[in-house]
Write a protein that holds these residues in place. Sequence first.
Motif, PDB file in Angstrom:
ATOM      1  N   PRO A 161       1.156   5.840 -10.582  1.00 34.12           N
ATOM      2  CA  PRO A 161      -0.085   6.609 -10.328  1.00 34.12           C
ATOM      3  C   PRO A 161      -0.333   6.349  -8.849  1.00 34.12           C
ATOM      4  CG  PRO A 161       0.437   3.678 -10.721  1.00 34.12           C
ATOM      5  CD  PRO A 161       1.547   5.221 -10.994  1.00 34.12           C
ATOM      6  N   ILE A 162      -1.700   6.983  -8.119  1.00 39.08           N
ATOM      7  CA  ILE A 162      -1.594   7.384  -7.313  1.00 39.08           C
ATOM      8  C   ILE A 162      -3.314   6.264  -6.305  1.00 39.08           C
ATOM      9  CG2 ILE A 162      -2.468   8.780  -5.713  1.00 39.08           C
ATOM     10  CD1 ILE A 162      -0.337   9.298  -6.097  1.00 39.08           C
ATOM     11  N   PRO A 163      -3.418   5.519  -5.923  1.00 42.99           N
ATOM     12  CA  PRO A 163      -4.831   5.020  -5.988  1.00 42.99           C
ATOM     13  C   PRO A 163      -5.570   4.937  -5.645  1.00 42.99           C
ATOM     14  CG  PRO A 163      -3.148   3.870  -3.733  1.00 42.99           C
ATOM     15  CD  PRO A 163      -2.353   4.619  -4.607  1.00 42.99           C
ATOM     16  N   PRO A 164      -6.956   5.323  -5.797  1.00 40.95           N
ATOM     17  CA  PRO A 164      -7.839   5.669  -5.182  1.00 40.95           C
ATOM     18  C   PRO A 164      -8.313   5.431  -3.916  1.00 40.95           C
ATOM     19  CG  PRO A 164      -9.219   3.658  -6.636  1.00 40.95           C
ATOM     20  CD  PRO A 164      -7.313   3.890  -7.480  1.00 40.95           C
ATOM     21  N   LEU A 165      -9.085   5.856  -3.742  1.00 36.83           N
ATOM     22  CA  LEU A 165      -9.405   5.478  -1.624  1.00 36.83           C
ATOM     23  C   LEU A 165     -10.233   4.182  -1.669  1.00 36.83           C
ATOM     24  CD1 LEU A 165      -9.565   6.562   0.969  1.00 36.83           C
ATOM     25  CD2 LEU A 165     -11.648   7.787   0.360  1.00 36.83           C
ATOM     26  N   ARG A 166     -11.019   4.332  -2.670  1.00 35.21           N
ATOM     27  CA  ARG A 166     -11.694   2.404  -2.090  1.00 35.21           C
ATOM     28  C   ARG A 166     -10.546   1.750  -2.494  1.00 35.21           C
ATOM     29  NH1 ARG A 166     -12.837   4.689  -7.259  1.00 35.21           N
ATOM     30  NH2 ARG A 166     -12.279   2.982  -9.116  1.00 35.21           N
ATOM     31  N   HIS A 167      -9.864   1.775  -3.508  1.00 29.05           N
ATOM     32  CA  HIS A 167      -8.934   0.164  -2.986  1.00 29.05           C
ATOM     33  C   HIS A 167      -7.576   0.750  -1.644  1.00 29.05           C
ATOM     34  CE1 HIS A 167      -9.093   0.109  -7.962  1.00 29.05           C
ATOM     35  NE2 HIS A 167     -10.432   0.174  -7.150  1.00 29.05           N
ATOM     36  N   SER A 178     -25.043  -1.403   4.175  1.00 31.59           N
ATOM     37  CA  SER A 178     -24.960  -2.069   5.128  1.00 31.59           C
ATOM     38  C   SER A 178     -23.843  -2.764   5.379  1.00 31.59           C
ATOM     39  CB  SER A 178     -26.542  -2.458   6.225  1.00 31.59           C
ATOM     40  OG  SER A 178     -26.622  -2.953   4.757  1.00 31.59           O
ATOM     41  N   ARG A 179     -23.187  -2.873   3.995  1.00 33.01           N
ATOM     42  CA  ARG A 179     -22.751  -4.650   3.659  1.00 33.01           C
ATOM     43  C   ARG A 179     -21.433  -4.171   3.691  1.00 33.01           C
ATOM     44  NH1 ARG A 179     -25.540  -2.059  -0.259  1.00 33.01           N
ATOM     45  NH2 ARG A 179     -27.253  -3.175  -1.378  1.00 33.01           N
ATOM     46  N   HIS A 180     -20.179  -5.229   4.343  1.00 32.25           N
ATOM     47  CA  HIS A 180     -19.072  -5.381   4.530  1.00 32.25           C
ATOM     48  C   HIS A 180     -18.039  -4.391   3.860  1.00 32.25           C
ATOM     49  CE1 HIS A 180     -18.956  -8.319   1.413  1.00 32.25           C
ATOM     50  NE2 HIS A 180     -17.525  -7.991   1.203  1.00 32.25           N
ATOM     51  N   THR A 181     -17.364  -4.291   4.115  1.00 32.53           N
ATOM     52  CA  THR A 181     -16.615  -3.042   4.164  1.00 32.53           C
ATOM     53  C   THR A 181     -15.815  -4.525   2.825  1.00 32.53           C
ATOM     54  OG1 THR A 181     -15.715  -2.067   6.211  1.00 32.53           O
ATOM     55  CG2 THR A 181     -14.017  -1.813   4.022  1.00 32.53           C
ATOM     56  N   LEU A 182     -15.812  -3.396   1.681  1.00 34.63           N
ATOM     57  CA  LEU A 182     -14.472  -4.668   0.320  1.00 34.63           C
ATOM     58  C   LEU A 182     -13.521  -4.382   0.233  1.00 34.63           C
ATOM     59  CD1 LEU A 182     -16.949  -2.877  -2.558  1.00 34.63           C
ATOM     60  CD2 LEU A 182     -17.950  -4.824  -1.042  1.00 34.63           C
ATOM     61  N   THR A 183     -12.953  -5.633  -0.261  1.00 33.29           N
ATOM     62  CA  THR A 183     -11.854  -5.712  -0.173  1.00 33.29           C
ATOM     63  C   THR A 183     -11.061  -5.125  -1.563  1.00 33.29           C
ATOM     64  OG1 THR A 183     -11.520  -7.623  -1.170  1.00 33.29           O
ATOM     65  CG2 THR A 183     -11.757  -8.188   1.233  1.00 33.29           C
ATOM     66  N   ARG A 184     -10.227  -5.042  -1.657  1.00 33.75           N
ATOM     67  CA  ARG A 184      -9.522  -4.063  -2.698  1.00 33.75           C
ATOM     68  C   ARG A 184      -9.621  -5.109  -3.957  1.00 33.75           C
ATOM     69  NH1 ARG A 184      -3.232  -2.931  -2.505  1.00 33.75           N
ATOM     70  NH2 ARG A 184      -4.144  -2.326  -1.014  1.00 33.75           N
ATOM     71  N   ILE A 185      -9.959  -6.526  -4.235  1.00 37.97           N
ATOM     72  CA  ILE A 185      -9.361  -7.409  -5.453  1.00 37.97           C
ATOM     73  C   ILE A 185     -11.889  -6.936  -5.478  1.00 37.97           C
ATOM     74  CG2 ILE A 185     -10.581  -9.098  -5.430  1.00 37.97           C
ATOM     75  CD1 ILE A 185      -8.048 -10.395  -4.555  1.00 37.97           C
ATOM     76  N   GLU A 186     -12.710  -6.652  -4.411  1.00 38.85           N
ATOM     77  CA  GLU A 186     -13.795  -6.997  -4.304  1.00 38.85           C
ATOM     78  C   GLU A 186     -14.590  -5.453  -4.885  1.00 38.85           C
ATOM     79  OE1 GLU A 186     -15.868  -9.241  -1.109  1.00 38.85           O
ATOM     80  OE2 GLU A 186     -15.221  -7.410  -0.216  1.00 38.85           O
ATOM     81  N   VAL A 228       1.202  14.767   4.827  1.00 34.77           N
ATOM     82  CA  VAL A 228       0.596  13.560   3.721  1.00 34.77           C
ATOM     83  C   VAL A 228       0.402  12.250   4.674  1.00 34.77           C
ATOM     84  CG1 VAL A 228       0.982  11.840   2.075  1.00 34.77           C
ATOM     85  CG2 VAL A 228       1.488  14.357   1.916  1.00 34.77           C
ATOM     86  N   VAL A 229      -0.805  11.816   5.351  1.00 32.48           N
ATOM     87  CA  VAL A 229      -1.381  10.329   5.877  1.00 32.48           C
ATOM     88  C   VAL A 229      -1.576   9.880   4.935  1.00 32.48           C
ATOM     89  CG1 VAL A 229      -1.347  12.368   7.995  1.00 32.48           C
ATOM     90  CG2 VAL A 229      -3.444  11.207   6.772  1.00 32.48           C
ATOM     91  N   GLY A 230      -1.634   8.748   5.852  1.00 31.24           N
ATOM     92  CA  GLY A 230      -1.499   7.209   5.325  1.00 31.24           C
ATOM     93  C   GLY A 230      -1.280   5.876   5.796  1.00 31.24           C
ATOM     94  N   ARG A 231      -1.523   4.640   5.611  1.00 38.82           N
ATOM     95  CA  ARG A 231      -1.027   3.409   6.224  1.00 38.82           C
ATOM     96  C   ARG A 231      -1.062   2.290   5.343  1.00 38.82           C
ATOM     97  NH1 ARG A 231      -5.252   2.086  11.443  1.00 38.82           N
ATOM     98  NH2 ARG A 231      -4.697   4.276  11.623  1.00 38.82           N
ATOM     99  N   SER A 232      -1.908   2.347   4.242  1.00 37.70           N
ATOM    100  CA  SER A 232      -1.704   1.420   3.278  1.00 37.70           C
ATOM    101  C   SER A 232      -0.427   1.178   2.169  1.00 37.70           C
ATOM    102  CB  SER A 232      -2.906   1.880   2.031  1.00 37.70           C
ATOM    103  OG  SER A 232      -2.877   2.716   1.365  1.00 37.70           O
ATOM    104  N   SER A 233      -0.632   0.018   2.251  1.00 39.68           N
ATOM    105  CA  SER A 233       0.721  -0.566   0.895  1.00 39.68           C
ATOM    106  C   SER A 233       0.756   0.395  -0.135  1.00 39.68           C
ATOM    107  CB  SER A 233       0.772  -1.888   1.124  1.00 39.68           C
ATOM    108  OG  SER A 233       2.075  -2.327   0.695  1.00 39.68           O
ATOM    109  N   SER A 234       0.031   0.163  -0.509  1.00 37.71           N
ATOM    110  CA  SER A 234      -0.114   0.549  -2.361  1.00 37.71           C
ATOM    111  C   SER A 234       0.310   2.139  -2.117  1.00 37.71           C
ATOM    112  CB  SER A 234      -1.572   0.738  -2.686  1.00 37.71           C
ATOM    113  OG  SER A 234      -2.383   1.294  -1.766  1.00 37.71           O
TER     114      SER A 234
END
Length: 567
Positions: free
Chosen positions: A437-443, A516-524, A301-307
Amino acid sequence: MPVGVRESISTSWRRSRDFNVHADRLELPFVREPNLESPLVSAARPVIRQLADDLSAEPVSIILTSADGVVLSRATAHRPLERRLDEVSLAPGYSYREEHAGTNGIGTALENRQATLVRGSEHYAGVLADLSCAGVPIVHPVSGTCVGALDLTGLADDGGPLLLSLAKSATAQIEQRMLSQASERESRLLNAYLTTCRRAPQMMVLAIAGEVVLMNRRLRLAIDPQDQISLLEHAVDQTLDTTASRRVGTMASGRVARLSPIPEFWDETAGMAIFHVHLIDTGKHTEPPMTRRRGSALPGVVGRSSSWHQSCDRVVRYLRAGDWLAVSGETGTGRSTVLRAGAALTRGNVRVFAAADLQIPESLDALDSELDRDDFSVILRDIDTLDGDTLATIADMLQGREGAGWVGVTVGDVTVDALHDADAAAILLPFFTHTVPIPPLRHRIEDLHDLIPALLRQLTRGRELTVSSAAMRQLTKYSWPGNVAELRQILRQIVTHQRSGVIDVNQLPPTCRALSRHTLTRIEAMERDAIIRSLEENGGHKPAAAAALGISRATIYRKIKEFGIDV
C-alpha cells in the motif's frame, strides 16, 4: 427474523447482505503479509503453542487475527482440517472481516466486540457450513483498544460451546501477557529516560518504545508540535537503521535536528531507544546531507516520511526477489511512480500499459507480444478499472508465464477489496505474491518539503522558483484529497503565471488559502477521514454519523468545525 436463529446471527446476516457478500462463494482479499514480530503475536505465541499441544489430537485450528480481521497465524495438527481451511482461505494474510466473509466467528466477534460462536449453517456463506468458529476479541489491557481476535475453528459437529470457553480462557492469558510486556517495557523506558535526564539536565531528551513517547521539558519548549512529529519520524527511522550512530534530519519548519542515540539504552528487540537531540537552525529550508536508510533509494522518487520509505523499501525488496507485485493506494498517490522507479532500479527497461489502452484490442495484442519476450518486464496500471472480460483475457496471457519475467500492477484504494469489478481479485490478483500500500499524501504531509521543490524543478525546467515559509506552512494545512497529482496540478497553475522568484501565500489558490487550522497529525487525518466517510454513508445526517462512529453529537459537531469539514 428467521425462526430459531439467534438475534446476533440474524443481525450479522443483514450486515452481510448489505455488504453484498456472496452466500454461495467466498471472494476474500489477500490484504498483506502478517507482521510476526508485533507485540500481539509475541504475546500470543506461547499461549497458542500450549493450546495447540493440548488440542493436538482434536480437529481444531487456533487462529490469531489483527483488529481488521487479517489472519496472522494458524495452528493445527489435523491435516484434513488444515486442507479445508486452505480451501476457504482461512490462512495468513487473508481477511475474514464480515464485509468479506459474511457472518463468521472472527468477523462477527470483531464487529460486535464480544465473544461469538458461529455454528455450521449460521455462517452466511454456505461454503463455511461444515465449520464452527468461536471468536473472541483481544483488547489491549492498557489502551482498551481492540488489537485482534483469537478464533478456534473446528468441524460443525464438534463441541461449539467448549471451543468458545477455551477461546475466552486463552484470550485472557494473551491479554495478561500483553499487560506484563507493556508494563515491563514502559517501566524500563521510564527508568532509562529519567536516568538520562538526571545525568545531563541541560540536554534535550527524546525516548521512544512502541507507542510510548517521552520528551523532556527543554525539548518540548524548543520545537513546535509539527516539528515534534517530524523529529519522531526521524527517531523511528533511526531505530530501523542500526548502521548509523548519528543522524541529522530536517523538520517541518526547516530547522535541522541531530539525533544521538545513547547506546546503553538501545534495545532493538523491544523497539526502545533514547536520544540526545541537538538543534541546528541553519536559516535555510533545504535538507542537509543525511545518511540514507537502507534500500530506500529510488530514482526520481522523493519523500522523507517513515511510511513512504517503508513502502518504497518493500517495493525494492520484493522486486529484487523477482516477485510479481501489486501496488495499491488512492488515485494520485504515486503508485505508478514507485513501481516504475523500482522496476527501473532492479530490472532495467520496463513496458507500461495503462488501463485505458488495454481496452483496445491492438494494445492487448502488444501486451501479448511483450509477454512472449525473454525476461519481460511489464507494468499494468489501474487494473481495478478494467472490465471482467479484459481481466480474463489478461489472466490467460499471464498463465504459465510466472517464471519467465516480471509483472507489476497498480490497483485502487488501500486493499484489493476496493476493486470495482467484484471478480477482479479472483481473476487476476492471485498472480501477484505481495500487495504494497502507498500512503495518501495527507498521512505523510512532511513529504511536501521534498515534493514541492522537486515538482517545481520539473515544471520550470530547472529555474529558480521556491515557496516561502508562510506558503509552505499553509500548504501543509491542506488535506490534499487528490494527493500528489493535485499538488502537481496546483503548482502547474502557479507556474503558468510565475516561473521564478518566490511563491507567497497570496499566490496560492483559494482552496489552500482558506485554511487557517493547524497541520493535522496522521491520527487526526485518519479521524477526519472516518468522519467524512460516516457523513457520506449517512447522507450528511450528523447524529446518525456520530452514532455510527460511537461518538456523541457534541463531539462530531466540534470535530466538523475543527477539521473544516464541508457538510
